[in-house]
Motif scaffolding. Structure first.
Motif, mmCIF file in Angstrom:
data_model
loop_
_atom_site.group_PDB
_atom_site.id
_atom_site.type_symbol
_atom_site.label_atom_id
_atom_site.label_comp_id
_atom_site.label_asym_id
_atom_site.label_seq_id
_atom_site.Cartn_x
_atom_site.Cartn_y
_atom_site.Cartn_z
ATOM 1 N N ALA A 74 0.825 -1.208 0.000
ATOM 2 C CA ALA A 74 0.000 0.000 0.000
ATOM 3 C C ALA A 74 0.858 1.256 0.000
ATOM 4 O O ALA A 74 0.466 2.295 -0.551
ATOM 5 C CB ALA A 74 -0.929 0.003 1.210
ATOM 6 N N ASP A 75 2.050 1.155 0.585
ATOM 7 C CA ASP A 75 2.974 2.296 0.638
ATOM 8 C C ASP A 75 3.853 2.405 -0.601
ATOM 9 O O ASP A 75 4.722 3.281 -0.668
ATOM 10 C CB ASP A 75 3.861 2.185 1.886
ATOM 11 N N GLY A 76 3.655 1.500 -1.550
ATOM 12 C CA GLY A 76 4.370 1.607 -2.822
ATOM 13 C C GLY A 76 5.539 0.665 -3.016
ATOM 14 O O GLY A 76 6.252 0.779 -4.022
ATOM 15 N N ALA A 77 5.755 -0.271 -2.094
ATOM 16 C CA ALA A 77 6.874 -1.204 -2.241
ATOM 17 C C ALA A 77 6.618 -2.150 -3.417
ATOM 18 O O ALA A 77 5.479 -2.540 -3.682
ATOM 19 C CB ALA A 77 7.066 -2.009 -0.960
ATOM 20 N N GLU A 78 7.683 -2.523 -4.114
ATOM 21 C CA GLU A 78 7.570 -3.449 -5.246
ATOM 22 C C GLU A 78 7.627 -4.883 -4.731
ATOM 23 O O GLU A 78 8.491 -5.679 -5.104
ATOM 24 C CB GLU A 78 8.669 -3.177 -6.261
ATOM 25 N N LEU A 79 6.698 -5.203 -3.898
ATOM 26 C CA LEU A 79 6.590 -6.511 -3.254
ATOM 27 C C LEU A 79 5.327 -7.191 -3.751
ATOM 28 O O LEU A 79 4.289 -6.549 -3.898
ATOM 29 C CB LEU A 79 6.544 -6.319 -1.730
ATOM 30 N N LYS A 80 5.418 -8.487 -4.009
ATOM 31 C CA LYS A 80 4.262 -9.242 -4.465
ATOM 32 C C LYS A 80 3.950 -10.362 -3.478
ATOM 33 O O LYS A 80 4.858 -11.061 -3.017
ATOM 34 C CB LYS A 80 4.510 -9.849 -5.852
ATOM 35 N N ILE A 81 2.667 -10.495 -3.151
ATOM 36 C CA ILE A 81 2.204 -11.641 -2.386
ATOM 37 C C ILE A 81 1.744 -12.681 -3.404
ATOM 38 O O ILE A 81 0.862 -12.414 -4.209
ATOM 39 C CB ILE A 81 1.051 -11.260 -1.448
ATOM 40 N N VAL A 82 2.374 -13.858 -3.394
ATOM 41 C CA VAL A 82 2.084 -14.866 -4.415
ATOM 42 C C VAL A 82 1.707 -16.189 -3.757
ATOM 43 O O VAL A 82 2.104 -16.492 -2.626
ATOM 44 C CB VAL A 82 3.282 -15.073 -5.372
ATOM 45 N N SER A 83 0.938 -16.972 -4.478
ATOM 46 C CA SER A 83 0.502 -18.271 -3.980
ATOM 47 C C SER A 83 1.605 -19.309 -4.156
ATOM 48 O O SER A 83 2.541 -19.140 -4.951
ATOM 49 C CB SER A 83 -0.754 -18.720 -4.719
ATOM 50 N N GLU A 84 1.465 -20.392 -3.418
ATOM 51 C CA GLU A 84 2.398 -21.506 -3.577
ATOM 52 C C GLU A 84 2.351 -22.046 -5.005
ATOM 53 O O GLU A 84 3.379 -22.428 -5.561
ATOM 54 C CB GLU A 84 2.044 -22.618 -2.587
ATOM 55 N N LYS A 85 1.168 -22.057 -5.623
ATOM 56 C CA LYS A 85 1.051 -22.564 -6.996
ATOM 57 C C LYS A 85 1.800 -21.669 -7.975
ATOM 58 O O LYS A 85 2.426 -22.151 -8.918
ATOM 59 C CB LYS A 85 -0.418 -22.702 -7.370
ATOM 60 N N ASP A 86 1.763 -20.346 -7.779
ATOM 61 C CA ASP A 86 2.547 -19.449 -8.627
ATOM 62 C C ASP A 86 4.040 -19.702 -8.442
ATOM 63 O O ASP A 86 4.822 -19.675 -9.406
ATOM 64 C CB ASP A 86 2.234 -17.988 -8.301
ATOM 65 N N PHE A 87 4.441 -19.943 -7.193
ATOM 66 C CA PHE A 87 5.841 -20.248 -6.910
ATOM 67 C C PHE A 87 6.259 -21.526 -7.628
ATOM 68 O O PHE A 87 7.329 -21.580 -8.257
ATOM 69 C CB PHE A 87 6.045 -20.389 -5.402
ATOM 70 N N MET A 88 5.420 -22.558 -7.566
ATOM 71 C CA MET A 88 5.739 -23.819 -8.228
ATOM 72 C C MET A 88 5.833 -23.638 -9.745
ATOM 73 O O MET A 88 6.702 -24.240 -10.391
ATOM 74 C CB MET A 88 4.688 -24.870 -7.889
ATOM 75 N N GLN A 89 4.978 -22.796 -10.318
ATOM 76 C CA GLN A 89 5.065 -22.542 -11.750
ATOM 77 C C GLN A 89 6.355 -21.812 -12.102
ATOM 78 O O GLN A 89 6.917 -22.003 -13.191
ATOM 79 C CB GLN A 89 3.848 -21.758 -12.230
ATOM 80 N N GLY A 90 6.827 -20.978 -11.186
ATOM 81 C CA GLY A 90 8.124 -20.347 -11.396
ATOM 82 C C GLY A 90 9.245 -21.371 -11.417
ATOM 83 O O GLY A 90 10.169 -21.291 -12.252
ATOM 84 N N LEU A 91 9.172 -22.360 -10.521
ATOM 85 C CA LEU A 91 10.179 -23.425 -10.509
ATOM 86 C C LEU A 91 10.133 -24.225 -11.812
ATOM 87 O O LEU A 91 11.161 -24.673 -12.313
ATOM 88 C CB LEU A 91 9.954 -24.366 -9.324
#
Length: 230
Positions: A74-91
């Motif tokens: 909310a304060d503008g940080a380039e941070l993403k909250i991602v699901s475990e499934k998104d993480f696995m797709q990254g792997l």
């Protein structure tokens, strides 16, 4: 779906991971030239949420890590909250540094459907997944979840009322020779899901060649899951 990258990126994990032990997930990050950290700050790139939620998450009662991450975003940080499934797709997408020789490929197929609670015969869906496991020599992981987290934290759904909806997600991985065509296999999977009354979802698939050996080894640490009603 959030796109997860690794090169030079920092990761923090919270909640219980359904597929990987946290130490293994952190090692996979390092194997792709990323790094893990325990604290939430503005330098963090990804907060990965485990697929097994705490009971309070449904009512917005998130832990300190999630609350702090949401405030930083909310304060503008380039941070993403991602699901475990998104993480696995990254792997899946990015090979580890010790990926080994390329002597075969993987077909990775994903199916996703949002439906009204009670309108799908879950036993019939389980029977199809079990048949697919027995006849196709595939690694299968399937889940049924309430979609509230996906709407609140990942902004995946626009439905105003998701109280009575369920989210079915499935990943199917099969080994193929480098010159084999996987389209027929994917079409067969799609027809199988289409045969389940009331199930109307989206199917996607990809071929993985680079990093096949290391990802196949990783799958050995992930239990197959075809039961949805346990």
């Amino acid at each position: 779906m959030a796109v997860v990258e690794f090169e030079g990126k920092s990761f923090c994990f919270t909640g219980k991971l359904a597929e990987l032990k946290r130490t293994l997930a952190e090692r996979e990050v390092r194997g792709r030239n990323g790094f893990s950290q325990k604290v939430i700050n503005k330098e963090l790139n990804y907060l990965v949420l485990g697929s097994i939620p705490s009971s309070g998450w449904k009512h917005g009662n998130y832990g300190n890590k999630i609350v702090k991450a949401k405030q930083l975003i909310a304060d503008g940080a380039e941070l993403k909250i991602v699901s475990e499934k998104d993480f696995m797709q990254g792997l899946e997408k990015y090979a580890s540094n010790d990926s080994g020789e390329i002597d075969e490929k993987l077909i990775i197929c994903r199916y996703k459907a949002l439906f009204q609670n009670g309108e799908i015969d879950l036993n019939a869906l389980e029977d199809y997944l079990e048949l697919l496991k027995e006849t196709s020599d595939s690694h299968i992981t399937a889940t049924i979840e309430e979609p509230y987290i996906y709407q609140d934290l990942y902004n995946e759904f626009t439905e105003e009322d998701i109280d009575n909806l369920l989210l079915f997600q499935c990943r199917i991985v099969k080994h193929f020779g480098l010159e084999e065509n996987g389209q027929e296999f994917v079409d067969t999977i799609a027809k199988g899901f289409e045969s389940i009354d009331g199930l109307d979802g989206d199917i996607s698939w990809s071929e993985k060649k680079e990093g096949t050996a290391s990802f196949a080894k990783l799958l050995q640490d992930i239990p197959l899951k075809t039961k949805l009603t346990e």
